[in-house]
Design a protein around this motif. Structure first.
Motif, PDB file in Angstrom:
ATOM      1  N   SER A  27       0.761  -1.194   0.172  1.00 36.69           N
ATOM      2  CA  SER A  27      -0.019   0.132  -0.075  1.00 36.69           C
ATOM      3  C   SER A  27       1.130   1.227  -0.157  1.00 36.69           C
ATOM      4  O   SER A  27       1.861   1.057   0.687  1.00 36.69           O
ATOM      5  CB  SER A  27      -1.012  -0.049   1.210  1.00 36.69           C
ATOM      6  N   GLU A  28       0.406   2.248  -0.719  1.00 32.12           N
ATOM      7  CA  GLU A  28       1.132   3.530  -0.608  1.00 32.12           C
ATOM      8  C   GLU A  28       0.556   4.709  -0.118  1.00 32.12           C
ATOM      9  O   GLU A  28      -0.848   4.848  -0.296  1.00 32.12           O
ATOM     10  CB  GLU A  28       1.512   3.699  -2.187  1.00 32.12           C
ATOM     11  N   CYS A  78       0.337   5.248  -8.049  1.00 31.20           N
ATOM     12  CA  CYS A  78       0.202   3.759  -8.552  1.00 31.20           C
ATOM     13  C   CYS A  78      -1.248   3.390  -8.661  1.00 31.20           C
ATOM     14  O   CYS A  78      -2.277   4.099  -8.049  1.00 31.20           O
ATOM     15  CB  CYS A  78       1.045   3.028  -7.706  1.00 31.20           C
ATOM     16  N   GLY A 122      -4.616   1.076  -7.324  1.00 31.87           N
ATOM     17  CA  GLY A 122      -5.066   0.665  -6.126  1.00 31.87           C
ATOM     18  C   GLY A 122      -6.406   1.071  -5.723  1.00 31.87           C
ATOM     19  O   GLY A 122      -7.113   1.625  -6.760  1.00 31.87           O
ATOM     20  N   GLU A 146      -3.704  -1.837  -1.611  1.00 34.02           N
ATOM     21  CA  GLU A 146      -3.736  -3.243  -2.826  1.00 34.02           C
ATOM     22  C   GLU A 146      -4.813  -4.027  -2.863  1.00 34.02           C
ATOM     23  O   GLU A 146      -5.303  -4.438  -3.896  1.00 34.02           O
ATOM     24  CB  GLU A 146      -2.657  -4.204  -1.971  1.00 34.02           C
ATOM     25  N   ALA A 147      -5.553  -3.779  -1.788  1.00 28.05           N
ATOM     26  CA  ALA A 147      -6.846  -4.434  -2.176  1.00 28.05           C
ATOM     27  C   ALA A 147      -8.054  -3.604  -1.195  1.00 28.05           C
ATOM     28  O   ALA A 147      -7.546  -2.651  -0.328  1.00 28.05           O
ATOM     29  CB  ALA A 147      -6.859  -5.799  -1.363  1.00 28.05           C
TER      30      ALA A 147
END
Lengths: 366, 332
Positions: free
Chosen positions: A2-3, A52, A54, A77-78
Motif C-alpha cells: 500500500s502506498e 500507482c 490501487g 492493494e486491496a
C-alpha cells in the motif's frame, strides 16, 4: 504494497492549502495517473494524481486545510475491511513505501556486462553484489591473466658469446621492460673484456657466484645451445651450488593461460605456448616455435625455429629438434631423441632414438 | 541544518542595502509584508523604504529604469518575477544596458543586476516554467551568472552587484529556493581556484578517478545532486563541475580537469537544442577530440512547451531519473 500519498511541496508561497474537491470516494479503484483530488493554493489549483494503481482512501476532507507532507490519500492493494486501521498504519510508518535495495549495484552490473556475464554466472550470495565481488570473481576465472615467468630482473648470461646464442638472448632481454642483461660469462678467455650488443663479457662460469654475492646479477640463463648435454650439466652444476636461474620470455612470445614453467628457459619472439602446457627447466626454444595446448615438455631440450607440435604432445628431456619439425597430436617423444629438420611425426618416439627422415633431396648445378 | 538557497540570497540583499547607499532595488510586489512573489526580497522594503521600489507590471520599464539608475551612479538590482518575463526586457537589457559600456567606453558604466527565477516543476504551465537563460548567452557585454546548490548564492549576488560595472543577468531557480545548500557533508565539494564566479566541483566518492564527469549549472544541481547520491549506492563514481558564470566559455583549468578517461555528461534544464551544453560540448571537442573515448552526452528537458499537468511535466523536464540514466548510459 500500500502506498501513502502526502500533500506535496506547494511552492515558495504556501506551506498549506485547501482540499478543494475529491474525484474519488472511499475504496474506489484507481489506475496509476488517475486524478484523485484538487488542492487550492494562493496562486493555483493543483491536481493530485495517483502514484500507482490501487483502492483509494482519502485521508483529508473536502474544505479541510492541509499542510505540506500531511497524509492525503492511501492507495491500498486491496479493498479494506477496516480503512481506519490502514490509514493509521501508513500515517505512522515512514518506511511504508520504502523499496528494498537491489541485490546488485549498477556498477557491478555494468562490469559483468562488459565481460559478457550476468548475475546468474556468479556463485549465489545472500549479500549485495558489489564491484569488489565482481572483480574478485573475474580475477579468479580470468583468461587474460598476465603470466609472470620470472621474478629476476638482473640477468647474467652464460656462454654463447661466439656463435650467436648470447646475442639473441640479450636482444630478447633488451626488448622487454622487466629484465636487464648485465653481463656475459663465457669459457673463451679471449672474449673476456669484449661485449655483445653492449653487454660486457665479464668472466667465466667460475665468476658467477662472486657476481651474485656482489649483487651485480640476480640470476643466470644459459645461452649456448649447440650441445644439450653440456647445457644440462652446466645447469645442474650451478643449481647444485644454489645459483638461481631466470626465464627469458620475449615480449613477442605468446604464453597462454594456465601455463606452468620451470626456470632457466629461453623462449624467443613469435613462439606460442598453448594453454595448460607444462615446461620444465633450461629449455632453449627458438623463434617461431608453436607448442600447442596441453603439451608437456621436459628439461634441457633445444628447438630450432618453426617447430610445431599439436595438442597434448609429451616430450622428454634433452631432446634436440631441428628446424621445421611437425608433431601430430597426443604423441610421446622420449628423452635424448633427435628430430632432424623437416621431420613429420605420426607415431611415438621411444627414448634415445633419432628419426631418420627420408625424402630425396640433392644439390644440382644449374 | 544548513541555510537555504533563498535565505542566502535574502541575507545578501540585506547586506548589500546596508553597506552601500547607492544600492537600489526595483521589482513587482516587493513591498513588505509580501516581500516579493518568492519572498527573496522580504524585509528590505521595510528597512530601506527610500531605496526599494515596487513597480507596475512592466519588465521593460523596470529594467530600463534600473539601467538608468545604474548609469547615474547607483547600483541597481532589478527583480523580474518569473524568468519567462525576461523576454519583455530583452531590448533594454541587450540593446541598451549591455551595449552602452561597449559603445561609449569607460565613460558609461552600467552596474545593473537583473535577478530572476527560471525553471519548472511546480505545475505553473508553459509560460511560467521555462529556463530561458540560454537566449541571453552570447550577448556581448552581458554576464549571465547562475548559482547552484553547491555555491553560496548570496556571495555570488554580492560579487555581481559590487564587483561589476556592466550588466549581469543573475539566474535563480524556483525549485532551489527552499532547498538547503549542499555544504559538503553529503557530497565532497570544492571550488576551482581563481575567477570572480567560481566553478564548484562535487563528488560522490573519495579517492580514485570518477567513472563519469557531469557538467551542469544552477537549477540542474538539484536533480544532479540527487542522482549522485543515489548512484553512490550503486558504486558509480561521479564528479560534477558546476560553473556559475554561464556566459564564459570553459577555462583552461576546467578543460584540463575534463581531460581524462571518464565520459562526459552535460545536464541542463533548458530545452534540448541550441543551449549552454551545445557551446560547452563544442569547446570540449575543439580541445579534447582525440582524447575522448565517446561523444559527449547531453541531457535536458525535451523540445516543446512545459506541460501544466504534473505527470506530463515530470516526463518533460530534466529529472533525477533522466540524469541517472544518462550517467549509467555513459558507462554501458
Amino acid at each position: 504494497m500500500s502506498e501513502l500519498m502526502r500533500v506535496p511541496f506547494l511552492g515558495a508561497n504556501d506551506d498549506e492549502c485547501l482540499v478543494s474537491s475529491w474525484a474519488v470516494t472511499e475504496g474506489s479503484p484507481v489506475e496509476a495517473g488517475q486524478l484523485l483530488c484538487v488542492l487550492e493554493t494562493t496562486k493555483t489549483a493543483l491536481e493530485i494524481y495517483a502514484a500507482c494503481a490501487g483502492f483509494a482512501y482519502p485521508m483529508a476532507g473536502r474544505g479541510e486545510r492541509v499542510s505540506v507532507g500531511q497524509p492525503l490519500c492511501a492507495l491500498a492493494e486491496a479493498v479494506q475491511a477496516d480503512p481506519g486501521a490502514l490509514k493509521a498504519r501508513l500515517a505512522n510508518d515512514p518506511a511504508a513505501a520504502a523499496r528494498p535495495a537491489a541485490q546488485i549495484t549498477k556498477k557491478a552490473e555494468i562490469l559483468l556486462a562488459r565481460h559478457g556475464l550476468g548475475i546468474v554466472d556468479l556463485p549465489p550470495s545472500a549479500n549485495r553484489i558489489t564491484e569488489e565481488v565482481v572483480q574478485a570473481f573475474l580475477a579468479s576465472r580470468s583468461v587474460n591473466r598476465e603470466s609472470k615467468p620470472t621474478k629476476y630482473s638482473r640477468v647474467g648470461i652464460l656462454g654463447g658469446a661466439s656463435g650467436g646464442g648470447a646475442m639473441i638472448v640479450i636482444e630478447s632481454l633488451l626488448r622487454g621492460k622487466a629484465q636487464q642483461p648485465i653481463c656475459i660469462f663465457d669459457r673463451d678467455a679471449e672474449r673476456h673484456g669484449t661485449s655483445v650488443m653492449g653487454v660486457p663479457v665479464a668472466g667465466s662460469i667460475d665468476d658467477i657466484e662472486d657476481a651474485l654475492r656482489a649483487g651485480k646479477i640476480e640470476a643466470i640463463v644459459i645461452a649456448f645451445n649447440r650441445n644439450l648435454e653440456e647445457r644440462a650439466s652446466a645447469f645442474e652444476h650451478l643449481r647444485a651450488r644454489g645459483v638461481p636461474f631466470a626465464n627469458v620470455v620475449d615480449p613477442e612470445a605468446q604464453i597462454r593461460s594456465e601455463v606452468r614453467m620451470g626456470v632457466g628457459n629461453v623462449i624467443l619472439g613469435g613462439t606460442y605456448v598453448g594453454a595448460e602446457s607444462v615446461i620444465g627447466d633450461n629449455n632453449f626454444i627458438s623463434a617461431g616455435v608453436h607448442l600447442e595446448h596441453g603439451n608437456r615438455l621436459g628439461s634441457h631440450c633445444g628447438f630450432g625455429p618453426h617447430v610445431a607440435t599439436s595438442g597434448d604432445v609429451t616430450i622428454g628431456d634433452r631432446v634436440r629438434f631441428g628446424i621445421g619439425v611437425f608433431v601430430e597430436p597426443c604423441l610421446r617423444i622420449g628423452s635424448r631423441c633427435v628430430l632432424p629438420s623437416g621431420a613429420v611425426l605420426t607415431s611415438d618416439v621411444p627414448d634415445g632414438h633419432v628419426v631418420q627422415v627420408s625424402y630425396h633431396q640433392r644439390l644440382k648445378p644449374i | 541544518m544548513s541555510r537555504t538557497y533563498l535565505a542566502s540570497l535574502n541575507a545578501a540583499l540585506h547586506d548589500l542595502m546596508a553597506r552601500d547607499e547607492r544600492v537600489v532595488f526595483i521589482g513587482e510586489d516587493v513591498r513588505d509584508p509580501y516581500g516579493g512573489a518568492f519572498k527573496v526580497s522580504k524585509g528590505i522594503h521595510a528597512m530601506y523604504p527610500g531605496r526599494v521600489f515596487s513597480s507596475p507590471v512592466s519588465e521593460a520599464g523596470i529594467v530600463g529604469i534600473g539601467a538608468g539608475f545604474a548609469m547615474r551612479g547607483f547600483r541597481s538590482i532589478v527583480e523580474i518575477m518569473f524568468g519567462d518575463f525576461s523576454i519583455l526586457a530583452a531590448d533594454q537589457l541587450i540593446n541598451t544596458a549591455s551595449k552602452f559600456p561597449l559603445m561609449y567606453g569607460e565613460n558609461v558604466r552600467v552596474p545593473l543586476v537583473v535577478r530572476t527565477p527560471m525553471g519548472g516543476g511546480r505545475g505553473y504551465g508553459p509560460t511560467h516554467s521555462q529556463s530561458l537563460e540560454k537566449m541571453f548567452l552570447g550577448v556581448p557585454g552581458l554576464d549571465v551568472v547562475s548559482p547552484s546548490l553547491f555555491h553560496d548564492p548570496g556571495s555570488l549576488l554580492m560579487e555581481a552587484v559590487t564587483g561589476t560595472s556592466r550588466p549581469v543577468l543573475f539566474v535563480e531557480s524556483k525549485l532551489l529556493y527552499p532547498s538547503p545548500l549542499l555544504s559538503g557533508a553529503e557530497l565532497r565539494t570544492r571550488m576551482l581556484p581563481g575567477g570572480r564566479y567560481p566553478v564548484a566541483v562535487a563528488e560522490n566518492f573519495s579517492g580514485g578517478k570518477p567513472d563519469v564527469v557531469v557538467l551542469a549549472y544552477g537549477g540542474a544541481s538539484l536533480p544532479v545532486s540527487k542522482a549522485m547520491l543515489a548512484l553512490r549506492q550503486e558504486e558509480i563514481k561521479v564528479r560534477a563541475f558546476l560553473p556559475s558564470a554561464l556566459s564564459d566559455p570553459p577555462g583552461a583549468d576546467l578543460l584540463a580537469e575534463l581531460d581524462g578517461e571518464a565520459p562526459i555528461v552535460i545536464a541542463e534544464e533548458g530545452t534540448e537544442s541550441f543551449n549552454w551544453g551545445s557551446e560547452i560540448a563544442a569547446c570540449i571537442y575543439e580541445r579534447l577530440l582525440g582524447r575522448l573515448r565517446r561523444p559527449v552526452i547531453r541531457v535536458s528537458s525535451r523540445n516543446g512547451v512545459v506541460p501544466a499537468r504534473q505527470d506530463l511535466e515530470v516526463a518533460f523536464l530534466l529529472s533525477e531519473e533522466k540524469v541517472m540514466n544518462a550517467i549509467v548510459g555513459a558507462l554501458t
